[in-house]
Each structure stands twice: as C-alpha cells, then as structure tokens.
Design a protein around this motif. Structure first.
Motif, PDB file in Angstrom:
ATOM      1  N   VAL A  87       2.845   6.873   5.572  1.00  0.00           N
ATOM      2  CA  VAL A  87       3.162   6.514   3.809  1.00  0.00           C
ATOM      3  C   VAL A  87       1.914   5.434   3.281  1.00  0.00           C
ATOM      4  N   ARG A  94       0.266   7.390  -0.659  1.00  0.00           N
ATOM      5  CA  ARG A  94       0.542   6.449  -1.700  1.00  0.00           C
ATOM      6  C   ARG A  94      -0.851   6.108  -2.373  1.00  0.00           C
ATOM      7  N   GLU A  95      -1.804   6.257  -1.386  1.00  0.00           N
ATOM      8  CA  GLU A  95      -3.352   5.822  -1.803  1.00  0.00           C
ATOM      9  C   GLU A  95      -3.739   7.566  -2.932  1.00  0.00           C
ATOM     10  N   PRO A 101       0.044   7.391  -6.167  1.00  0.00           N
ATOM     11  CA  PRO A 101       0.159   5.640  -6.631  1.00  0.00           C
ATOM     12  C   PRO A 101       2.416   6.325  -7.049  1.00  0.00           C
ATOM     13  N   ASP A 102       2.277   7.369  -8.139  1.00  0.00           N
ATOM     14  CA  ASP A 102       3.241   7.267  -8.841  1.00  0.00           C
ATOM     15  C   ASP A 102       4.650   7.812  -7.525  1.00  0.00           C
ATOM     16  N   ARG A 120       7.677   8.660  -5.368  1.00  0.00           N
ATOM     17  CA  ARG A 120       8.887   8.314  -4.773  1.00  0.00           C
ATOM     18  C   ARG A 120       8.855   8.889  -3.463  1.00  0.00           C
ATOM     19  N   ILE A 121       8.817   7.597  -2.707  1.00  0.00           N
ATOM     20  CA  ILE A 121       8.350   7.773  -1.168  1.00  0.00           C
ATOM     21  C   ILE A 121       9.543   6.513  -0.599  1.00  0.00           C
ATOM     22  N   GLY A 144       3.943   1.010   1.721  1.00  0.00           N
ATOM     23  CA  GLY A 144       4.086   1.759   0.379  1.00  0.00           C
ATOM     24  C   GLY A 144       5.378   2.179   0.163  1.00  0.00           C
ATOM     25  N   ASP A 190       9.282   3.456  -1.540  1.00  0.00           N
ATOM     26  CA  ASP A 190       9.969   2.652  -2.652  1.00  0.00           C
ATOM     27  C   ASP A 190      11.863   2.494  -1.267  1.00  0.00           C
TER      28      ASP A 190
END
Length: 392
Positions: A328, A332-333, A336-337, A339-340, A357, A359
């Motif tokens: 995760v 995320r790195e 960044p945008d 959806r996780i 990170g 969601d």
C-alpha cells in the motif's frame, strides 16, 4: 425459480460475452468450412454446379486454392477478433462476403453450407461491432520490418519486369513477382534465370536484400508472438501485453483472501492484473488465462511495469498485513490519487494500513463477527450472510 437462480449467478455483462463469443465462433466456423471446401474442390477439379458454364475457366482453375487461402486468412482474422481487435473485425467483415462469393462460384453441393453460414454470420458481426474496439498496436520496429519486406518485394518485382529482356522466362508482371518471391526467399526453382551481367548483378541484390528483409520481418513480427507464448508458459507478461493495460484493477499480492477477489473480477470480465512473487500462484493463474506479473508488489519496478499510473483502483488483500502495508505504501507513493482498498486480517492493524495510504480498510474479524451475530439473532434478513457462507 430456476431461471432467476441462474440469472443471479451470471456475470452482469453475460449478454456481451455471449454475443462476442458467438461472433468469434461463427468466424472460425466459416474459416474452417472455407478451408475444407477449398481442399475438396481442389481434389474434385473446381467448379461443378449450375453456375459452371458462366464462370471463366481461369476462375474455375483457381476456385479451389483461393477458397482455401481465404479460409486461412479468415482463421487469422477470427483470432484477431478473439483478442477484441478492431482490425480483426474489419478483416472478417471484408472476408465474409468473399467466402460467400467463392462458395457461389464453386457451386458444388459442399459449398452451399458455406454460403448460408457466411450470410448468417454477417448480421451477427455487424451487431457486435462495438465489442471489438481494441486498436492493433505495432511497434516502430515492426512497422519498419513490414515496410522493408514490402519494399524489397516491390523493388525486385518492378526491377525484374523492367529487365525482362535480360531474363529467361519473365514476360508479365506476375512472372516478375514470382521470380522475386522465390529468389528472395532462397527457394530458387531455376525456371527463371538471368542471361546478362546486369541481370546477374540485379539478382544478387534481390537475394541479399530479400534474405535480410525476411529475417528482420520474422524476428520483428513473429518473434513477439513466440515470446508471448514462452512468457505465458513461464507465467510472465510481455512488455507489449502490459502496454495494452489501461483503466485496470491492480491486485497486489496473492493469498487465500485474494482468491475470491480474483474469481469475482474474472466473472465480471473486468480488466485486472495480479502482481505476485509467488511463482506457483503465478503459474496456476496463468493456466486460468488470468494476467499475472511476477514480482514483489512492494517494489516500485513491478508496479511501474504494471502501469499503476493508468490503473483505476488497487486491491491489496493477502494473509500478511505487514506485506500488505508495504505494498500500500509503495502504491501510494507512485500514485497519490489512486483509490486503494485493503483488508486487515488483524483488527489492530486497521489504523496502520490507513496510515500507510489505504483509502478503505476492511477488518475481516469485525465484519465477520458483525454478520454472524446479526444472522444468529435473526436481525439480518438480507441474503448477504447466506451468500458468504455458500459453498460450491
């Protein structure tokens, strides 16, 4: 009701799947019929029906092998249809009337099913036009190799025709193309040969350029297909296959929790890719025609190859919360945008996965306990619990 039970278990896009497979199946059937009937007509001597008196002799002589040739071309277009390529749809649409026309020209008792099936298949193909929307992606190397092959054949054909007086056996443009083809492919039957020094030098250039162009074309056009087959056997996706991914679901890691996720995505015919370093799991998924990329899902390299920049969402759900947190964090790195969504096997790790990170983090222990209590107390009238507890 049995009908409702069956409908509930079908994927939401089952009509899309059925119509698409019907179009591909009909194209393959027409192709096989065309090949078989063409071979039969070669053995029986070509046109032999009521249209025979009205068909030119040259067409009668070639009716058999041209029908078989069209059939082989149809096999290629049907395989392109199976991949959802728009080029395959256009090729099939153009070849389908041709097979019907050849069936009429052959006008034998064997060709009538081919005519009928070709005419029936055309409306199905037209109705499924929107199903085949993938573009044919060729690299610059492949385009250059194909252009070189065509260019050398054109050079040899027009050059040999211009020097026809200096060759023994070249009278027409077709003779010149025949000479170029058998010379550049190093077959060389010997029925056409140069008679002057100029013709000899020209023939030498055709041999050198022809061999080079054929070698480059085979390496550039056929090589990727062979590589894809080997990669599929080894559970590895090729770069060309990865380039086709767009707006896909990225599944990071693989474990017991991932299995139902993969099955649900496959049933829904969603475009998704599994990234796992488990070679055994990768091999098993590949055998099921599921896209797999072998690599560590917590490393940047595999995620970049998996085109995380164009992924629609990322799912992380294995049996190891620590590895999931690393995956995760890396996702995320890099994006960044995006959806996780992840699952926590240990309730205490829910907040940690959030901080990494994710969601949404689903605690399986809390969710399972909540649903079981509601079901036991009779306060849950929805079929959710029964579906979760269903066994196949």
């Amino acid at each position: 009701m049995v009908g409702e039970w069956v409908t509930e278990r079908l994927p939401e896009n089952w009509r899309w799947i059925v119509t698409t497979r019907a179009a591909v199946g009909l194209a393959l059937l027409v192709a096989m019929l065309s090949v078989v009937i063409g071979i039969i007509n070669i053995e029986t001597g070509g046109v032999s029906g009521p249209l025979a008196p009205h068909v030119p002799e040259s067409v009668q002589d070639g009716a058999g092998f041209t029908g078989a040739l069209t059939g082989f071309l149809m096999v290629g277009s049907a395989l392109a249809l199976r991949r959802g390529l728009r080029a395959g749809w256009w090729a099939t649409l153009l070849l389908m009337p041709l097979t019907a026309a050849q069936g009429l020209l052959q006008a034998s008792q064997y060709s009538y099913p081919l005519v009928v099936l070709s005419l029936v298949s055309m409306p199905t193909l037209l109705l499924t036009r929107r199903r085949f929307d993938r573009s044919l992606s060729l690299t610059t190397t492949q385009l250059a190799a194909g252009g070189a092959l065509v260019g050398v054949q054109a050079y040899g054909t027009f050059g040999a025709y211009a020097l026809a007086d200096e060759f023994d056996g070249i009278e027409t443009l077709l003779d010149a193309f025949y000479f170029t083809l058998i010379t550049s492919s190093t077959v060389g039957y010997g029925d056409i040969g140069p008679e002057t020094e100029m013709a000899i030098v020209f023939t030498m250039t055709v041999v050198v350029l022809g061999v080079a162009s054929f070698g480059i074309a085979i390496g550039a056009l056929v090589g990727p297909a062979i590589q894809a087959r080997i990669s599929k056997t080894l559970g590895i996706m090729t770069d060309s296959e990865l380039e086709l991914l767009e707006n896909h679901v990225l599944v990071l890691g693989y474990g017991d929790l991932t299995e139902p996720i993969v099955n649900k995505l496959a049933d829904a015919d969603e475009q998704f890719l599994v990234v796992t370093r488990d070679e055994t799991a990768a091999s098993e998924l590949t055998e099921r025609d599921i896209r797999v990329l072998s690599g560590n899902p917590s490393d940047e390299g595999p995620l970049q190859r998996a085109k995380i920049e164009s992924a629609r969402t990322v799912l992380v759900a294995t049996n190891n919360d620590a590895e999931d947190a690393l995956a995760v964090l890396t996702a995320r790195e890099l994006r960044p945008d995006v959806r996780i969504v992840t699952a926590a096997t240990d309730r205490e790790n829910t907040a940690k996965l959030k901080r990494a990170g994710a969601d949404d983090v689903i605690s399986l222990a809390e969710l399972g306990g909540h649903l079981l209590v509601r079901s036991a107390l009779g306060s849950d009238e929805s079929p959710v619990v029964s579906r979760l507890l269903e066994t196949e």
